[in-house]
Design a protein around this motif. Structure first.
Motif, mmCIF file in Angstrom:
data_model
loop_
_atom_site.group_PDB
_atom_site.id
_atom_site.type_symbol
_atom_site.label_atom_id
_atom_site.label_comp_id
_atom_site.label_asym_id
_atom_site.label_seq_id
_atom_site.Cartn_x
_atom_site.Cartn_y
_atom_site.Cartn_z
ATOM 1 N N THR A 63 0.783 -1.320 0.082
ATOM 2 C CA THR A 63 0.062 0.061 -0.167
ATOM 3 C C THR A 63 0.710 1.266 -0.021
ATOM 4 O OG1 THR A 63 -1.522 -1.265 1.186
ATOM 5 C CG2 THR A 63 -1.814 1.035 1.200
ATOM 6 N N SER B 99 -12.717 9.240 3.743
ATOM 7 C CA SER B 99 -13.752 8.518 3.979
ATOM 8 C C SER B 99 -14.370 8.973 5.415
ATOM 9 C CB SER B 99 -13.650 7.111 4.129
ATOM 10 O OG SER B 99 -12.831 6.681 5.222
ATOM 11 N N ARG C 178 -15.495 -4.457 0.491
ATOM 12 C CA ARG C 178 -14.066 -4.317 -0.203
ATOM 13 C C ARG C 178 -12.848 -4.333 1.006
ATOM 14 N NH1 ARG C 178 -16.420 0.766 -1.950
ATOM 15 N NH2 ARG C 178 -15.223 2.081 -0.900
ATOM 16 N N HIS C 179 -13.174 -4.355 2.001
ATOM 17 C CA HIS C 179 -12.090 -4.597 3.087
ATOM 18 C C HIS C 179 -11.933 -6.132 3.345
ATOM 19 C CE1 HIS C 179 -11.798 -0.340 4.226
ATOM 20 N NE2 HIS C 179 -10.826 -0.701 4.995
ATOM 21 N N TYR D 67 -8.991 -6.654 1.089
ATOM 22 C CA TYR D 67 -7.564 -6.304 1.877
ATOM 23 C C TYR D 67 -7.295 -7.141 2.688
ATOM 24 C CZ TYR D 67 -9.837 -2.076 -0.523
ATOM 25 O OH TYR D 67 -10.228 -1.273 -1.248
ATOM 26 N N VAL E 269 -8.603 -0.550 14.834
ATOM 27 C CA VAL E 269 -8.435 0.786 14.248
ATOM 28 C C VAL E 269 -9.405 1.711 15.051
ATOM 29 C CG1 VAL E 269 -9.472 1.825 12.168
ATOM 30 C CG2 VAL E 269 -7.830 0.021 11.760
ATOM 31 N N TYR F 208 -18.031 5.189 15.870
ATOM 32 C CA TYR F 208 -17.266 4.045 15.448
ATOM 33 C C TYR F 208 -17.956 2.676 15.555
ATOM 34 C CZ TYR F 208 -13.356 1.247 14.154
ATOM 35 O OH TYR F 208 -12.701 0.191 13.364
HETATM 36 C C1 HEM Z 1 -13.695 3.242 10.333
HETATM 37 C C2 HEM Z 1 -13.160 2.049 9.569
HETATM 38 C C3 HEM Z 1 -12.532 2.250 8.564
HETATM 39 C C4 HEM Z 1 -12.848 3.089 7.307
HETATM 40 C C5 HEM Z 1 -13.460 4.363 7.285
HETATM 41 C C6 HEM Z 1 -11.711 3.048 6.343
HETATM 42 C C7 HEM Z 1 -11.409 3.341 5.148
HETATM 43 C C8 HEM Z 1 -10.681 2.869 4.184
HETATM 44 C C9 HEM Z 1 -10.658 3.351 2.716
HETATM 45 C C10 HEM Z 1 -11.512 4.756 2.246
HETATM 46 C C11 HEM Z 1 -9.809 2.464 1.855
HETATM 47 C C12 HEM Z 1 -9.535 2.855 0.383
HETATM 48 C C13 HEM Z 1 -9.992 1.818 -0.356
HETATM 49 C C14 HEM Z 1 -11.406 1.746 -0.491
HETATM 50 O O1 HEM Z 1 -12.065 2.851 -0.634
HETATM 51 O O2 HEM Z 1 -11.936 0.615 -0.822
HETATM 52 C C15 HEM Z 1 -9.239 1.625 2.786
HETATM 53 C C16 HEM Z 1 -8.373 0.754 2.281
HETATM 54 C C17 HEM Z 1 -7.789 -0.142 3.238
HETATM 55 N N1 HEM Z 1 -8.220 -0.226 4.692
HETATM 56 FE FE1 HEM Z 1 -9.427 0.594 5.707
HETATM 57 N N2 HEM Z 1 -11.015 1.632 6.658
HETATM 58 C C18 HEM Z 1 -11.636 1.128 7.839
HETATM 59 C C19 HEM Z 1 -11.050 0.127 8.649
HETATM 60 C C20 HEM Z 1 -10.064 -0.671 8.467
HETATM 61 C C21 HEM Z 1 -9.539 -1.706 9.296
HETATM 62 C C22 HEM Z 1 -10.096 -2.014 10.633
HETATM 63 C C23 HEM Z 1 -8.352 -2.035 8.912
HETATM 64 C C24 HEM Z 1 -7.540 -3.302 9.231
HETATM 65 C C25 HEM Z 1 -6.463 -2.917 9.885
HETATM 66 C C26 HEM Z 1 -8.171 -1.622 7.404
HETATM 67 C C27 HEM Z 1 -7.052 -1.741 6.620
HETATM 68 C C28 HEM Z 1 -7.186 -1.255 5.210
HETATM 69 C C29 HEM Z 1 -6.421 -1.820 4.200
HETATM 70 C C30 HEM Z 1 -5.359 -3.017 4.122
HETATM 71 C C31 HEM Z 1 -6.817 -1.008 2.806
HETATM 72 C C32 HEM Z 1 -6.232 -1.569 1.607
HETATM 73 C C33 HEM Z 1 -5.136 -0.423 1.200
HETATM 74 C C34 HEM Z 1 -4.415 -0.784 -0.256
HETATM 75 O O3 HEM Z 1 -5.036 -0.334 -0.995
HETATM 76 O O4 HEM Z 1 -3.470 -1.558 -0.219
HETATM 77 N N3 HEM Z 1 -9.220 -0.431 7.375
HETATM 78 N N4 HEM Z 1 -9.797 1.685 4.054
#
Ligand code: HEM
Length: 154
Positions: A44, A56, A80-81, A84, A94, A122
């Motif tokens: 990433t 977001s 989507r998550h 990931y 988080v 949250y």
């Molecule tokens: C409040 C909760 C969360 C929000 C608002 C959030 C928001 C986002 C957004 C906007 C993206 C960009 C890609 C997309 O829109 O699909 C993303 C990617 C990602 N998030 Fe989250 N996320 C949250 C929770 C988490 C958690 C709990 C994890 C785990 C540790 C996580 C890990 C990741 C990873 C690994 C990516 C992909 C990065 C890549 O593009 O390689 N997220 N997240």
């Protein structure tokens, strides 16, 4: 649960003024407190990721009065998550890190009411994201996981 929209909006407007600080602190703290999530971000671009996560949060705060919009987009984000590699147990990690980052950046404006407002927000975000993520049953509980492994052996 009725969210404290006014307090969420007013506290977030202070965070918006220090986006870079907030995001730097967030990821430094996340990886220091929970090194187990580092591998999820191995491919990433963290600069881009920080911007997307912040955007977001802006989106969530701007749509607190539009539950339908939030439900639809957070469910899709949760779906989507899965791709990931994010698992349900990562959400509290988080969450606690976001609260720490809010506390540091808001300083004296981080009151018990503000903390409660963000904890509740949250919880709702997590619930919506997880409701959009249909995790395979074997990663939901260790017991179910054991059963799967045992039945594979038999
Ligand atoms: C409040 C909760 C969360 C929000 C608002 C959030 C928001 C986002 C957004 C906007 C993206 C960009 C890609 C997309 O829109 O699909 C993303 C990617 C990602 N998030 Fe989250 N996320 C949250 C929770 C988490 C958690 C709990 C994890 C785990 C540790 C996580 C890990 C990741 C990873 C690994 C990516 C992909 C990065 C890549 O593009 O390689 N997220 N997240």
């Amino acid at each position: 649960m009725a969210l404290n929209i006014e307090l969420l909006e007013s506290s977030f407007s202070r965070i918006k003024a220090q986006e870079a600080n907030f995001m730097n602190y967030f990821y430094l703290t996340l990886f220091a407190d929970y090194p187990q999530v580092k591998p999820l971000f191995v491919n990433t671009s963290m600069k881009k990721q920080a911007k997307q996560l912040f955007k977001s949060l802006v989106f969530v705060v701007e749509n607190l009065h539009c539950p339908d919009v939030l439900t639809k987009s957070l469910k899709a984000l949760g779906t989507r998550h899965i791709q990931y590699g994010v698992q349900p147990e990562h959400y509290p990690m988080v969450g606690s890190t976001l609260l720490k980052a809010f506390a540091i950046c808001l300083d004296s404006a981080w009151t018990p009411n503000t903390e409660q407002a963000w904890s509740e927000a949250y919880a709702v975000i997590t619930e919506l994201m997880l409701s959009g993520a249909e995790y395979p049953i074997e990663i939901l509980t260790p017991q179910q996981n054991d059963r799967t492994v045992l039945s594979d052996l038999n």
